[in-house]
Design an enzyme around this catalytic site. Structure first.
Site, PDB file in Angstrom:
ATOM      1  N   LYS A   1      42.330  47.309  40.006  1.00 53.87           N
ATOM      2  CA  LYS A   1      43.201  46.064  39.572  1.00 53.87           C
ATOM      3  C   LYS A   1      43.249  46.260  38.070  1.00 53.87           C
ATOM      4  O   LYS A   1      44.254  45.766  37.720  1.00 53.87           O
ATOM      5  CB  LYS A   1      42.488  44.962  40.278  1.00 53.87           C
ATOM      6  CG  LYS A   1      42.756  44.615  41.667  1.00 53.87           C
ATOM      7  CD  LYS A   1      41.863  43.430  42.293  1.00 53.87           C
ATOM      8  CE  LYS A   1      41.887  43.534  43.732  1.00 53.87           C
ATOM      9  NZ  LYS A   1      41.029  42.539  44.573  1.00 53.87           N
ATOM     10  N   GLN A  33      36.219  38.334  43.125  1.00 51.41           N
ATOM     11  CA  GLN A  33      36.101  39.630  44.093  1.00 51.41           C
ATOM     12  C   GLN A  33      35.490  39.325  45.328  1.00 51.41           C
ATOM     13  O   GLN A  33      34.212  38.882  45.279  1.00 51.41           O
ATOM     14  CB  GLN A  33      35.581  41.003  43.700  1.00 51.41           C
ATOM     15  CG  GLN A  33      36.066  42.058  44.694  1.00 51.41           C
ATOM     16  CD  GLN A  33      37.458  42.614  44.897  1.00 51.41           C
ATOM     17  OE1 GLN A  33      38.309  42.391  44.252  1.00 51.41           O
ATOM     18  NE2 GLN A  33      37.489  43.102  45.966  1.00 51.41           N
ATOM     19  N   ASP A  42      44.902  34.556  43.885  1.00 54.90           N
ATOM     20  CA  ASP A  42      44.603  35.108  45.139  1.00 54.90           C
ATOM     21  C   ASP A  42      45.161  34.373  46.208  1.00 54.90           C
ATOM     22  O   ASP A  42      45.140  34.596  47.325  1.00 54.90           O
ATOM     23  CB  ASP A  42      43.048  35.051  45.397  1.00 54.90           C
ATOM     24  CG  ASP A  42      42.305  36.452  45.247  1.00 54.90           C
ATOM     25  OD1 ASP A  42      43.105  37.614  45.584  1.00 54.90           O
ATOM     26  OD2 ASP A  42      41.167  36.691  44.731  1.00 54.90           O
TER      27      ASP A  42
HETATM   28  N1  GUN Z   1      38.384  41.892  48.799  1.00 54.64           N
HETATM   29  C1  GUN Z   1      39.280  42.269  49.554  1.00 54.64           C
HETATM   30  N2  GUN Z   1      40.489  41.811  49.538  1.00 54.64           N
HETATM   31  C2  GUN Z   1      40.544  40.828  48.649  1.00 54.64           C
HETATM   32  C3  GUN Z   1      41.556  40.004  48.038  1.00 54.64           C
HETATM   33  O1  GUN Z   1      42.783  40.059  48.206  1.00 54.64           O
HETATM   34  N3  GUN Z   1      41.042  39.205  47.061  1.00 54.64           N
HETATM   35  C4  GUN Z   1      39.633  39.080  46.537  1.00 54.64           C
HETATM   36  N4  GUN Z   1      39.397  38.327  45.640  1.00 54.64           N
HETATM   37  N5  GUN Z   1      38.789  39.950  47.010  1.00 54.64           N
HETATM   38  C5  GUN Z   1      39.177  40.901  48.314  1.00 54.64           C
END
Ligand code: GUN
Length: 292
Positions: free
Chosen positions: A52, A96, A119
């Site tokens: 990311k 996360q 998110d």
């Molecule tokens: N862990 C797996 N997928 C995601 C996501 O889309 N957002 C976040 N914050 N954590 C994740």
């Protein structure tokens, strides 16, 4: 010939659109910013966060990541979220998932201001999605919708069957597919672990979406000839022939269904890159909204 829906290729297109939007913002003196919180030592989460950060750098989004040990007190995480909430540099905040077991994940996620919730996990944004007034849509379901429409498989009038009812994928995806919108308008069925005669239902799908979290769960006899299959699963399975000792497979038995379907997404290189790209989209959107 089966069409392989290439998430990397689509992401490239969308990223170039995002870069143009960011250039417009930069001309106005605004650089979109994303604050990231990563707690613990889950190897997959560390890989995702690094990817990311790299994506953000590629399109011109400023990022700052707080990496914290797994025994960090929850209050410390909340304080960081609060500091990102009140810092104008950050238009988006991402904590996360998953957080370590001792934490109340919902409490932490809900602390993120809805206006910075890129998110799309906050109940405010989930509620807006349900009433069809989308602001921030969760990145994986959003990425799936973009994959379908951009590769010419509009869900309009189609029977979409989702296997999996998670809060992050299955449920928001159902809400998107059923929306009154020319890019949606599907008839939607959600299946889950208590569904009876699962195969009977999945075989009626024009669009079959697998979001179960179980390697190669969807077998060839569960898929209708000519279906469009979207595989959201990312599962590590042992592979001694690899240096890492593992490889990634989806929730669909890819090789077995490949020849009978109209189109399918690969794993890796399918939904995964699209999820990351939609985070860039949402962060850019949040920066754009901050000027309104
Ligand atoms: N862990 C797996 N997928 C995601 C996501 O889309 N957002 C976040 N914050 N954590 C994740």
């Amino acid at each position: 010939m089966t069409k392989i829906i290439d998430g990397n290729e689509l992401s490239k297109q969308i990223k170039s659109e995002i870069k143009e939007r960011i250039n417009v913002l930069k001309d106005k003196g605004l650089i979109p910013g994303l604050g990231v919180v990563l707690v613990g030592d889950d190897p997959a989460s560390h890989v995702y966060v690094r990817m990311k950060e790299k994506d953000c750098e590629e399109v011109g989004i400023y990022t700052e990541t707080k990496r914290l040990p797994k025994d960090t007190p929850q209050q410390e995480i909340i304080d960081i979220v609060d500091s990102f909430n009140s810092d104008e540099k950050f238009h988006g905040i991402l904590v996360q998932h998953p957080l370590p077991g001792h934490m109340d994940e919902v409490e932490v996620f809900d602390r993120i201001l809805p206006a910075k919730d890129v998110d799309g996990f906050h109940p405010f944004n989930v509620g807006k999605l349900l009433i069809g007034d989308n602001t921030f849509v969760a990145c994986t379901p959003y990425g799936v919708m973009e994959m379908l429409t951009r590769s010419g498989y509009s869900p309009e009038g189609k029977h979409a069957v989702i296997v999996g009812r998670s809060t992050i994928v299955g449920k928001p995806l159902a809400a998107l597919l059923v929306q009154k919108d020319k890019h949606a308008n599907a008839t939607v069925t959600i299946c889950h672990s208590r569904t009876k005669d699962l195969g009977e239902i999945t075989r009626t799908a024009d669009i079959l979406i697998a979001a179960i979290g179980s390697p190669r769960f969807i077998k060839a006899d569960m898929v209708r000839d000519g279906a469009v299959v979207i595989d959201v699963g990312v599962n590590r399975i042992d592979d001694p022939s690899r240096k890492s000792g593992y490889r990634l497979v989806g929730d669909v038995d890819y090789e077995a269904v490949l020849d009978k379907v109209e189109a399918i997404t690969p794993v890796p290189g399918g939904v995964g890159p699209m999820t990351r790209t939609m985070l860039l989209n949402n962060t850019t959107l949040s920066a754009e909204n901050s000027l309104k």
